[in-house]
Design a protein around this motif. Structure first.
Motif, mmCIF file in Angstrom:
data_model
loop_
_atom_site.group_PDB
_atom_site.id
_atom_site.type_symbol
_atom_site.label_atom_id
_atom_site.label_comp_id
_atom_site.label_asym_id
_atom_site.label_seq_id
_atom_site.Cartn_x
_atom_site.Cartn_y
_atom_site.Cartn_z
ATOM 1 N N GLY A 168 0.825 -1.220 0.000
ATOM 2 C CA GLY A 168 0.000 0.000 0.000
ATOM 3 C C GLY A 168 0.848 1.255 0.000
ATOM 4 O O GLY A 168 0.562 2.217 -0.712
ATOM 5 N N GLY A 169 1.935 1.223 0.768
ATOM 6 C CA GLY A 169 2.811 2.393 0.860
ATOM 7 C C GLY A 169 3.510 2.702 -0.457
ATOM 8 O O GLY A 169 3.899 3.830 -0.723
ATOM 9 N N LEU A 170 3.638 1.676 -1.289
ATOM 10 C CA LEU A 170 4.340 1.884 -2.557
ATOM 11 C C LEU A 170 3.539 2.740 -3.524
ATOM 12 O O LEU A 170 4.098 3.359 -4.429
ATOM 13 N N ALA A 204 15.532 0.210 -4.739
ATOM 14 C CA ALA A 204 15.478 -1.000 -3.914
ATOM 15 C C ALA A 204 15.647 -0.658 -2.434
ATOM 16 O O ALA A 204 14.955 -1.208 -1.574
ATOM 17 N N LEU A 205 16.548 0.282 -2.131
ATOM 18 C CA LEU A 205 16.772 0.669 -0.734
ATOM 19 C C LEU A 205 15.511 1.292 -0.127
ATOM 20 O O LEU A 205 15.102 0.939 0.983
ATOM 21 N N TYR A 206 14.902 2.216 -0.879
ATOM 22 C CA TYR A 206 13.687 2.837 -0.364
ATOM 23 C C TYR A 206 12.554 1.825 -0.272
ATOM 24 O O TYR A 206 11.733 1.874 0.648
ATOM 25 N N GLY A 207 12.513 0.905 -1.254
ATOM 26 C CA GLY A 207 11.506 -0.148 -1.202
ATOM 27 C C GLY A 207 11.663 -0.984 0.055
ATOM 28 O O GLY A 207 10.689 -1.272 0.756
ATOM 29 N N LEU A 208 12.912 -1.328 0.354
ATOM 30 C CA LEU A 208 13.206 -2.120 1.541
ATOM 31 C C LEU A 208 12.724 -1.395 2.796
ATOM 32 O O LEU A 208 12.086 -1.969 3.674
ATOM 33 N N LEU A 209 13.003 -0.111 2.835
ATOM 34 C CA LEU A 209 12.617 0.703 3.977
ATOM 35 C C LEU A 209 11.100 0.714 4.143
ATOM 36 O O LEU A 209 10.564 0.569 5.250
ATOM 37 N N SER A 210 10.407 0.877 2.995
ATOM 38 C CA SER A 210 8.945 0.900 3.026
ATOM 39 C C SER A 210 8.404 -0.440 3.491
ATOM 40 O O SER A 210 7.498 -0.502 4.319
ATOM 41 N N LEU A 211 9.009 -1.531 2.970
ATOM 42 C CA LEU A 211 8.494 -2.868 3.274
ATOM 43 C C LEU A 211 8.764 -3.264 4.721
ATOM 44 O O LEU A 211 7.946 -3.945 5.337
ATOM 45 N N ILE A 212 9.900 -2.820 5.264
ATOM 46 C CA ILE A 212 10.183 -3.130 6.671
ATOM 47 C C ILE A 212 9.037 -2.618 7.539
ATOM 48 O O ILE A 212 8.504 -3.318 8.394
ATOM 49 N N GLY A 213 8.624 -1.366 7.256
ATOM 50 C CA GLY A 213 7.519 -0.787 8.022
ATOM 51 C C GLY A 213 6.200 -1.480 7.726
ATOM 52 O O GLY A 213 5.464 -1.856 8.638
ATOM 53 N N THR A 217 5.907 -10.788 -4.654
ATOM 54 C CA THR A 217 5.431 -9.410 -4.703
ATOM 55 C C THR A 217 6.380 -8.467 -3.977
ATOM 56 O O THR A 217 6.708 -7.386 -4.460
ATOM 57 N N LEU A 218 6.840 -8.917 -2.805
ATOM 58 C CA LEU A 218 7.743 -8.062 -2.024
ATOM 59 C C LEU A 218 9.033 -7.802 -2.814
ATOM 60 O O LEU A 218 9.543 -6.679 -2.845
ATOM 61 N N ALA A 219 9.527 -8.840 -3.483
ATOM 62 C CA ALA A 219 10.754 -8.670 -4.270
ATOM 63 C C ALA A 219 10.508 -7.726 -5.448
ATOM 64 O O ALA A 219 11.317 -6.833 -5.741
ATOM 65 N N LEU A 220 9.377 -7.929 -6.119
ATOM 66 C CA LEU A 220 9.073 -7.087 -7.281
ATOM 67 C C LEU A 220 8.853 -5.633 -6.875
ATOM 68 O O LEU A 220 9.129 -4.718 -7.643
ATOM 69 N N LEU A 223 10.059 0.355 -7.584
ATOM 70 C CA LEU A 223 10.521 1.690 -7.187
ATOM 71 C C LEU A 223 11.728 2.118 -8.013
ATOM 72 O O LEU A 223 11.860 3.284 -8.402
ATOM 73 N N GLY A 224 12.623 1.185 -8.310
ATOM 74 C CA GLY A 224 13.781 1.508 -9.138
ATOM 75 C C GLY A 224 13.367 1.904 -10.544
ATOM 76 O O GLY A 224 13.882 2.870 -11.117
ATOM 77 N N LEU A 225 12.409 1.171 -11.107
ATOM 78 C CA LEU A 225 11.964 1.471 -12.473
ATOM 79 C C LEU A 225 11.291 2.840 -12.546
ATOM 80 O O LEU A 225 11.500 3.594 -13.493
ATOM 81 N N TRP A 226 10.510 3.170 -11.524
ATOM 82 C CA TRP A 226 9.887 4.503 -11.523
ATOM 83 C C TRP A 226 10.931 5.598 -11.387
ATOM 84 O O TRP A 226 10.772 6.687 -11.936
#
Lengths: 336, 268
Positions: free
Chosen positions: B68-70, B120-129, B154-157, B162-165
């Protein structure tokens, strides 16, 4: 023309074989750049020698910055070549360790500290953070560089740009308007700094739109206007032959006495003052005094004269500055 | 190349943008996971589905909660992508960049790599939360937080999304020379214009089937395989890998065309 830099007080990051001790001449050949119909640089050719400070002069809009940017591979020439040590900038393996450049004093992200700005460049150049701090020390802004660049004065920006140019301990320095915005103390500091570097055999090219600003700094000049070369040569040649002004009661008699001593002169008396004046083609004031004494003539005034550089610069570039609009129709015909 | 990449990371982490973004991504990840965790676990009624209320399998519900945060996060990495090149032009640091690395293709390559890693880093940060908060909420509502292995895909994708955007932002930042305009247009299109177009296409059968699924936001949703809109006018999403290919193409074309222009242009 090869010079060694073994006594350099600014230690480099361990120069590779042949990089720091090799002299590099800048050569510009038939360089031309057109933007649409507008020809910014027009078949410009000149060379810049190692071990000397060369002033690249011309009024605003003469094409100086475009030329420097072509030299540095940022702008693609329409025709001609610009090389440093025989190579185009693009072909130099580690460019920042060969050529240091500072193009504009505004090239900083306002939210990044000056030190971080240099660290970004240091990453590309492959030099250490220690070298960054040394350069900040060298240009005299070690503490201020830890603040964000948005609040820097023009002088700070110039010094930061210079530190950036020096990062890779380059053999060639190319600086665009480095004195712009410096206070008199700063200009004096810059002069000493560049003089010191030229003494190490470095090739230094600095641009300026004011001849007086750099007249005490540069050894050679390249003057352009409207993208074309107007004059290239040693600064001392620009001054012309030294002369002396002498005021006396009888200029004709003194002129005759001087001619005996193989000194030509011309009468520059003005009608409104009582005494006459001569312009003698020598800088030897003592000789003029001795001649006048032997001739029994009084001297009211005696001093050496040099060409007025401001006047000369204006003469070289006047009426041709495209940025000041078209000259009047009559003037144009007179020129043609 | 490694030197250029190191410089790109240094550029990013030496302005204040990065931690503001990091905070936003993390907080949004948690907040939207909690919100979706409650909303999507309401017992669905058939009449509500007919009106277009989203529904899905437990896997899709878990996917939606975690990602959702993505839905806001990709707008943030889009902004990062625009800024990574746009601020260089705006503040003219691009001159210094190309003086240090005259082979401009190397610089652009370094920016692409850097943005993919940052995404990927920001995605990781978002997913941790979002995974931490979402799993607690789903558990509390009686749902299995990890119903299938598809959730992990899904989590990996999501990291790739985020990188592609960010790369789409890189292209937009070059093709729209004014940075402020680039930011407004990029975010405006992705956030407002595109959903409106998808909504409009819903009333046109051919467009709904042949255009809508291939728009970048639809492709993004297909990649993370979340719950989808019910109702007759709903767009049928692509498969997850179809979405991944489509979004990758957008990123490649925009970043590619932008890089090509940057390599050729005069820097004055």
């Amino acid at each position: 023309m090869t010079t060694t830099t073994t006594t350099a007080p600014v230690p480099g990051p361990g120069p590779g074989p042949g990089t720091a001790t090799q002299s590099a001449r800048i050569e510009v050949r038939d360089l031309t750049k057109r933007f649409g119909d507008f020809t910014a640089v027009d078949h410009l050719s000149f060379t810049v020698e190692p071990g000397r400070i060369t002033g690249f002069l011309g009024p605003n809009g003469a094409g100086k910055t475009t030329t420097l940017r072509m030299l540095l591979g940022l702008i693609k020439p329409t025709a001609g070549t610009a090389t440093i040590g025989g190579r185009r900038y693009h072909d130099i393996e580690k460019p920042m360790s060969v050529v240091g450049s500072a193009l504009e004093a505004t090239n900083f992200h306002p939210g990044r500290t000056g030190r971080d700005h240099l660290r970004v460049l240091a990453d590309t150049a492959g030099v250490s953070t220690q070298r960054v701090d040394e350069m900040l020390e060298l240009v005299g802004i070690p503490a201020a560089a830890r603040k964000r660049a948005g609040g820097y004065s023009m002088g700070m920006r110039q010094r930061l740009g210079l530190a950036a140019a020096m990062l890779g301990d380059p053999q060639v320095l190319i600086l665009d308007e480095p004195a712009n915005g410096l206070d008199p103390e700063g200009i004096r500091w810059l002069r000493g700094f560049l003089r010191h570097l030229a003494g190490q055999g470095k090739t230094i090219l600095i641009s300026s739109h004011m001849l007086q600003e750099v007249e005490q700094t540069v050894d050679d000049v390249v003057i352009i206007t409207n993208g074309q070369l107007v004059r290239q040569g040693a600064m001392s040649d620009l001054h012309g032959a030294p002369r002396a002004l002498v005021r006396t009661s009888d200029p004709a008699a003194l002129a005759g006495a001087l001619r005996v001593s193989d000194i030509t002169s011309s009468d520059v008396s003005s009608s409104d003052d009582g005494s006459g004046a001569l312009m003698a083609d020598t800088s030897d004031l003592r000789l003029i005094g001795d001649v006048a004494l032997r001739a029994g003539l009084p001297i009211y005034e005696l001093h050496g004269i040099q060409n007025d550089l401001e006047q000369l610069f204006f003469q070289l570039t006047e009426n041709t500055n495209r940025n000041l609009g078209q000259p009047a129709a009559g003037q144009q015909e007179a020129q043609a | 190349m490694t030197a250029a990449i190191r410089a790109e990371f240094r550029k990013f982490f030496t302005t204040r943008l990065w931690w503001g973004m990091a905070l936003a991504v993390f907080v949004l990840g948690i907040a939207l996971a909690v919100l979706f965790g409650f909303l999507l676990t309401q017992p669905p009624s058939p009449s509500a589905q007919g009106r277009g209320v989203p529904t899905g399998t437990p896997e899709q519900i878990a996917n939606s909660v975690y990602t959702g945060g993505l839905s806001v996060g990709y707008l943030l990495t889009l902004v990062i992508g625009v800024m990574q090149i746009g601020s260089e032009y705006r503040h003219k640091t691009i001159s210094g960049t190309f003086l240090g690395t005259p082979k401009r293709a190397v610089v652009m390559g370094a920016k692409v790599v850097t943005l993919l890693v940052l995404g990927a880093l920001y995605g990781l940060l978002s997913l941790i939360g979002s995974v931490a908060a979402g799993a607690i909420v789903l558990n509390a509502r009686g749902f299995d937080p990890f119903p299938t292995s598809g959730v992990f895909r899904t989590l990996a994708l999501a990291l790739l999304v985020l990188g592609l955007w960010a790369l789409i932002g890189l292209g937009a930042g070059i093709l729209i020379p004014n940075q402020v305009a680039a930011l407004l247009i990029a975010v405006g299109v992705a956030w407002i214009v595109e959903p409106l177009i998808v909504f409009g296409l819903g009333y046109w059968e051919w467009g709904r089937e042949h255009i809508a699924p291939y728009l970048p936001t639809s492709a993004t949703n297909a990649m993370v395989n979340g719950v989808s809109q019910g109702g007759a006018n709903a767009v049928q999403p692509l498969t997850w890998w179809g979405g991944a290919i489509v979004l990758t193409l957008y990123a490649a074309v925009l970043a590619g065309v932008g890089s090509w222009r940057t390599v050729r242009a005069d820097i004055s």
